[in-house]
Design an enzyme around this catalytic site. Sequence first.
Site, short mmCIF file in Angstrom:
data_model
loop_
_atom_site.label_atom_id
_atom_site.label_comp_id
_atom_site.label_asym_id
_atom_site.label_seq_id
_atom_site.Cartn_x
_atom_site.Cartn_y
_atom_site.Cartn_z
N GLY A 70 0.87 -1.18 0.00
CA GLY A 70 0.00 0.00 0.00
C GLY A 70 0.89 1.21 0.00
O GLY A 70 2.12 1.09 0.15
N ARG A 121 4.32 5.79 1.80
CA ARG A 121 4.89 7.13 1.95
C ARG A 121 4.32 8.07 0.90
O ARG A 121 5.03 8.93 0.37
CB ARG A 121 6.40 7.07 1.84
CG ARG A 121 6.93 6.47 0.56
CD ARG A 121 8.34 6.94 0.36
NE ARG A 121 8.94 6.26 -0.78
CZ ARG A 121 10.15 6.56 -1.21
NH1 ARG A 121 10.85 7.50 -0.63
NH2 ARG A 121 10.65 5.93 -2.24
N LYS A 139 4.46 12.20 -2.94
CA LYS A 139 5.33 11.08 -2.57
C LYS A 139 6.36 11.57 -1.56
O LYS A 139 7.12 12.49 -1.84
CB LYS A 139 6.02 10.55 -3.83
CG LYS A 139 6.90 9.33 -3.64
CD LYS A 139 7.31 8.78 -5.00
CE LYS A 139 8.33 7.65 -4.86
NZ LYS A 139 8.70 7.12 -6.19
N GLY A 163 7.83 6.90 6.07
CA GLY A 163 6.88 7.59 5.20
C GLY A 163 7.46 8.78 4.46
O GLY A 163 6.75 9.51 3.79
N ARG A 171 -2.65 -0.41 -10.34
CA ARG A 171 -1.53 -1.23 -10.80
C ARG A 171 -1.90 -2.70 -10.80
O ARG A 171 -2.96 -3.08 -10.25
CB ARG A 171 -0.32 -0.99 -9.90
CG ARG A 171 -0.69 -1.00 -8.44
CD ARG A 171 0.33 -0.38 -7.51
NE ARG A 171 -0.02 0.96 -7.04
CZ ARG A 171 0.88 1.89 -6.78
NH1 ARG A 171 2.15 1.66 -6.92
NH2 ARG A 171 0.50 3.08 -6.36
N ASP A 220 3.73 -4.38 -8.19
CA ASP A 220 3.13 -3.15 -7.65
C ASP A 220 3.66 -1.92 -8.39
O ASP A 220 3.13 -0.83 -8.22
CB ASP A 220 3.41 -3.02 -6.14
CG ASP A 220 4.87 -3.22 -5.80
OD1 ASP A 220 5.43 -4.27 -6.19
OD2 ASP A 220 5.46 -2.34 -5.15
N ASN A 221 4.68 -2.10 -9.21
CA ASN A 221 5.22 -0.98 -9.98
C ASN A 221 4.89 -1.12 -11.46
O ASN A 221 5.60 -0.60 -12.31
CB ASN A 221 6.74 -0.88 -9.78
CG ASN A 221 7.11 -0.48 -8.37
OD1 ASN A 221 6.31 0.14 -7.67
ND2 ASN A 221 8.30 -0.84 -7.93
N ASP A 261 7.28 4.76 -10.84
CA ASP A 261 8.20 4.48 -9.74
C ASP A 261 9.66 4.43 -10.18
O ASP A 261 10.23 3.37 -10.43
CB ASP A 261 7.82 3.20 -9.00
CG ASP A 261 7.20 3.56 -7.66
OD1 ASP A 261 7.16 4.76 -7.35
OD2 ASP A 261 6.76 2.66 -6.93
#
Length: 490
Positions: free
Chosen positions: A93, A96, A116, A129, A186, A255-256, A265
């Site tokens: 998730g 950050r 970000k 974060g 994603r 996830d990217n 990313d």
Amino acid sequence: MMTNKITDTGWNLDNSYARLPQSFFTNLNLNPVSSPKLAILNETLATSMGLDVQALRSEDGVAVFAGNRVPEGALPLAQAYAGHQFGHFNRLGDGRALLLGEHITPRGERFDIQLKGSGRTPYSRGGDGRAALGPMLREYIISEAMHALGIPTTRSLAVVTTGESIVRETELPGAILSRVAASHVRVGTFQYAAQWGTGEELRAVADYALERHYPDIKADENRYLSLLQEVIKRQAALIAKWQLVGFIHGVMNTDNMTISGETIDYGPCAFMDTYDPATVFSSIDRQGRYAYGNQPPIAGWNLARFAESMLPLLHEDQDQAVKLAQDAISDFNALYQSDWLTGIRAKLGLFGEEAQDESLVEDLLSMMQKYRADYTNTFRALTFGRHEETALFGTVEFSQWHEQWQARLGRQKESESTSKQLMRDSNPAVIPRNHRVEVALEAAVEEGDYSVLERLLDVLANPYAHTPEQAEYSTLPAETALPYRTFCGT
Ligand code: AMP
Ligand code: MG
């Protein structure tokens, strides 16, 4: 939460993602920072989004980029997702980052606005974060360079310094990047829904992706199969573009990988200098899983994970669903190969198709590998007939290859000047060379001098211009004892 009206900036936010089932996100409170300062603002992008540059530069404007206040209509949230990280499946998730909402431009386009480095969220696990200035500026440079190269990518709108230090191996200045994306949905979002959600949740995110990124196919008979096929197509096209410019992402975790087909990313990514399929820059990629030459098969692997997550939507009969998924996935290689061949033909000024084109290209690449030729500069030298600038020059192999290439060019009906123009438009004069990026980052981070970075950005903004000023940016780094290494910057 306090909402400040910042009317003159031009923010026009909607929150369609927040209308997905609650399990897909967590609403956030802001984590204000002590003294935000604008480090860099992308005025061209801001203007194209209908935002007012002066207002963005004001204290109120900067406060938004810092996550210290939200524009009207924002609904800060962290997205939930999962992902295969270096092959291992994890629940993830936004640890950050926060999504402010979706900015709707005057032309009606919808872009996620994500901060970000905005502080801890329920998905932060052990992390703080936060983000450091160097890596956020690095994402800014590379993502903007990718955009200018014509490669689908998230964009960078601004970087602010927070006035706070973050602790990594050393203390580093903290920063927040404002990222603009077609969306942040994603492959990992689908994996999350498939693993922990209900069937309804999986369907909801699939319908969401269709509506947002593939509206033309949402009325198809099997719209979920169409979605799978279209994502595969877009990713094949994207990875082909990466390969054609020598871009190495470095962390192709699921996830990217976006559903929109944008590059996302920018952590340990970097551009290859010397042509070598085994090139890896990332310090954490010890096995070379995400090496240059592995990017196409890894994309295929990631898309297989995407297909798996969609199985319940593809067909009510599981065997049928698996069959549909396998057929879709098996198309990836051919799609990728065709996109890549089209692109590499253009880099060589070739029109039409001949059976021997593939071997012509393979011969060039293996020579480049053997003689450790620079990838970008070799194509640039071929474009301008300055063969003496390539490491291949003077070898018998190159002379023979050159003859074959010229013969192939001679067989096409297009004129020499048309062919040269195609090469100019397909071979960048400049890429963000690692040593150039490092120098720009050092000046900015260590001395607060942004002039080196601004100049680099200017040069990278028109990579196909082939202007005299670009020449100095195409020089290679001095030979060093140690290979170039990149870090995640997390
Ligand atoms: P990335 O490799 O940047 O795609 O990040 C992988 C995961 O780690 C994501 O869920 C991030 O949100 C999370 N993450 C990365 N850096 C931090 C950090 N400093 N604090 C908390 N979470 C982080
Ligand atoms: Mg990520």
